[in-house]
Design an enzyme around this catalytic site. Structure first.
Site, PDB file in Angstrom:
ATOM      1  CB  SER A  49      37.965-115.953  86.142  1.00  0.00           C
ATOM      2  OG  SER A  49      39.019-116.860  85.899  1.00  0.00           O
ATOM      3  CB  THR A  97      36.690-117.207  80.397  1.00  0.00           C
ATOM      4  OG1 THR A  97      35.509-116.467  80.648  1.00  0.00           O
ATOM      5  CG2 THR A  97      36.359-118.357  79.466  1.00  0.00           C
ATOM      6  CB  THR A 130      33.734-118.841  82.150  1.00  0.00           C
ATOM      7  OG1 THR A 130      33.922-117.563  82.744  1.00  0.00           O
ATOM      8  CG2 THR A 130      32.317-118.903  81.604  1.00  0.00           C
ATOM      9  NE  ARG A 186      26.973-112.287  80.443  1.00  0.00           N
ATOM     10  CZ  ARG A 186      28.229-112.680  80.261  1.00  0.00           C
ATOM     11  NH1 ARG A 186      28.704-113.714  80.921  1.00  0.00           N
ATOM     12  NH2 ARG A 186      29.021-112.052  79.425  1.00  0.00           N
ATOM     13  CB  VAL A 187      23.984-117.634  78.778  1.00  0.00           C
ATOM     14  CG1 VAL A 187      24.934-118.587  78.081  1.00  0.00           C
ATOM     15  CG2 VAL A 187      23.027-118.399  79.682  1.00  0.00           C
ATOM     16  N   GLY A 188      27.037-116.179  78.862  1.00  0.00           N
ATOM     17  CA  GLY A 188      28.071-115.564  78.034  1.00  0.00           C
ATOM     18  C   GLY A 188      28.379-116.417  76.808  1.00  0.00           C
ATOM     19  CG  ASP A 189      32.276-115.882  75.236  1.00  0.00           C
ATOM     20  OD1 ASP A 189      32.077-115.459  76.403  1.00  0.00           O
ATOM     21  OD2 ASP A 189      33.402-116.146  74.801  1.00  0.00           O
ATOM     22  CB  THR A 227      39.037-115.296  77.875  1.00  0.00           C
ATOM     23  OG1 THR A 227      40.169-114.552  77.434  1.00  0.00           O
ATOM     24  CG2 THR A 227      39.436-116.747  77.976  1.00  0.00           C
ATOM     25  N   GLY A 228      36.989-113.007  77.709  1.00  0.00           N
ATOM     26  CA  GLY A 228      36.685-111.573  77.599  1.00  0.00           C
ATOM     27  C   GLY A 228      35.192-111.334  77.515  1.00  0.00           C
ATOM     28  N   GLY A 259      31.851-111.590  76.705  1.00  0.00           N
ATOM     29  CA  GLY A 259      31.130-112.618  75.969  1.00  0.00           C
ATOM     30  C   GLY A 259      30.135-112.079  74.966  1.00  0.00           C
TER      31      GLY A 259
HETATM   32  N1  GLY Z   1      33.777-114.738  78.320  1.00  0.00           N
HETATM   33  C1  GLY Z   1      33.061-115.085  79.455  1.00  0.00           C
HETATM   34  C2  GLY Z   1      31.781-114.419  79.600  1.00  0.00           C
HETATM   35  O1  GLY Z   1      31.542-113.399  79.004  1.00  0.00           O
HETATM   36  O2  GLY Z   1      30.958-114.927  80.322  1.00  0.00           O
END
Ligand code: GLY
Length: 356
Positions: A86, A210, A228, A238-241, A261-262, A264
């Site tokens: 992860s 993450t 992460t 794609r970009v997460g949080d 985490t989780g 995003g």
């Molecule tokens: N929390 C990590 C993601 O969604 O990429």
């Protein structure tokens, strides 16, 4: 802007400040009295690597080092673990089999932040984020630009796709669609037991992964990292949080720090880490603030799809060294690793919306 005016001079002039005025007038008194401050470092990772990360970060804090150095060292331990699918090296790739990493860092003492997104080939994205923070006037760098920047600063290109991650990805590809050509030939499909080929390989997990690392040093200065490989098998780009300041991470030196985490997408829309820090500023303790953020997200979805409970996990610390952790529901445990002068422990938080 005239090419003769440097970026920083331009900034100072437009702000109506000379360099001297900036130096003498606007440098705040950083940190707080060392009296009564107990250094602490925490991570959302509770496995053995998380524990090793805490020991590495703690050694720095115990020697009087900065929260910033401690979180970077601790995050690097998790990032280079090949078994962790992860984060960093060994993270699960995007749908094309390419590992793309996201990370952010925030320094409460200087109100400074740095981040990278969709970074390929570099095992320790949090260290690149730190260089973005400290050696540029930017906060977020992405993709090829982030990679070129990292190379300029001496980071080495490495293949981040481990054998384990590659096989998990291939298994996912074969299982994706009965109508494509991945998998055994049609005339053998019913004869071969599909699973037998993959025997011994880990089950395919579609996950967000993450890790967050947050710390307070002996001066009371606070810093945090979120890092992460992002959503497994994500659409490339794609970009997460995690690299979004305020979403996957936020630090306020006067209040505390929070990390997410989780899923995003939820964390970006809710700016959950910033929200948690604001709640703590309003007097909520870290545990209450983490739960508040989950309630805030569910309140939004309740109006759209009352059965939707995304899998977030939040962690937080406040200036007094109190801790908090909350998860939504599903198989996520509301726990985090904590290291102080009392040793290593696991903090148990709360599942805000337990399965019925
Ligand atoms: N929390 C990590 C993601 O969604 O990429």
């Amino acid at each position: 802007m005239s090419s003769k005016i440097s970026r920083r001079n331009f900034f100072n002039k437009t702000m109506g400040l000379s360099a001297g005025a900036l130096f003498f007038k606007s440098i705040p008194i950083f940190g707080s009295s060392a009296k009564g401050i107990t250094p602490i470092i925490v991570t959302s990772h509770t496995n053995q690597t998380g524990q090793m990360a805490m020991e590495a970060g703690w050694r720095i804090l115990a020697d009087g080092g900065s929260a910033l150095d401690a979180i970077e060292k601790a995050a690097n331990v998790i990032e280079v673990d090949p078994e962790d699918t992860s984060v960093g090296y060994g993270g699960l790739p995007n749908e094309n089999g390419i590992v793309q990493l996201d990370s952010s860092i925030m320094d409460g003492k200087t109100y400074n932040a740095g981040a990278v997104a969709c970074l390929e080939n570099i095992k320790t994205p949090s260290s690149v984020a730190r260089v973005v923070m400290e050696r540029t006037d930017h906060v977020l760098m992405v993709g090829q630009g982030a990679l070129d920047f990292a190379r300029k600063w001496g980071f080495k290109d490495e293949d981040l796709l481990t054998e384990k991650a590659r096989k998990i990805w291939l298994r996912w590809k074969e299982n994706m669609n009965e109508n494509d050509d991945w998998g055994p030939p049609d005339h053998l499909k019913n004869l071969q037991k599909k699973e037998s080929y993959w025997e011994g390989f880990p089950e395919v997990e579609h996950h967000y992964g993450t890790t967050n690392v947050l710390a307070i040093d002996k001066n009371g200065d606070i810093a945090g990292i979120t890092t992460t490989s992002g959503l497994s098998f994500k659409i490339p780009g794609r970009v997460g949080d995690s690299p979004i300041i305020g979403a996957g991470l936020y630090v306020d030196n006067e209040v505390g720090a929070a990390g997410a985490t989780g899923r995003g997408e939820d964390v970006i829309k809710s700016l959950a880490s910033y929200y948690i820090v604001l709640r703590m500023k309003d007097g909520r303790n870290p545990q209450q603030a983490c739960e508040d953020a989950l309630h805030m997200i569910i309140d939004k979805y309740r109006k759209v799809n009352p059965d939707f409970y995304p899998g977030e996990k939040f962690v937080a610390i406040n200036k007094s060294g109190e801790t908090g952790c909350a998860t939504m529901r599903g198989n996520r445990t509301p726990a985090m690793s904590v290291r102080t002068s009392d040793g290593y422990s696991k903090y148990k938080g709360k599942v805000a919306y337990p399965d019925k």
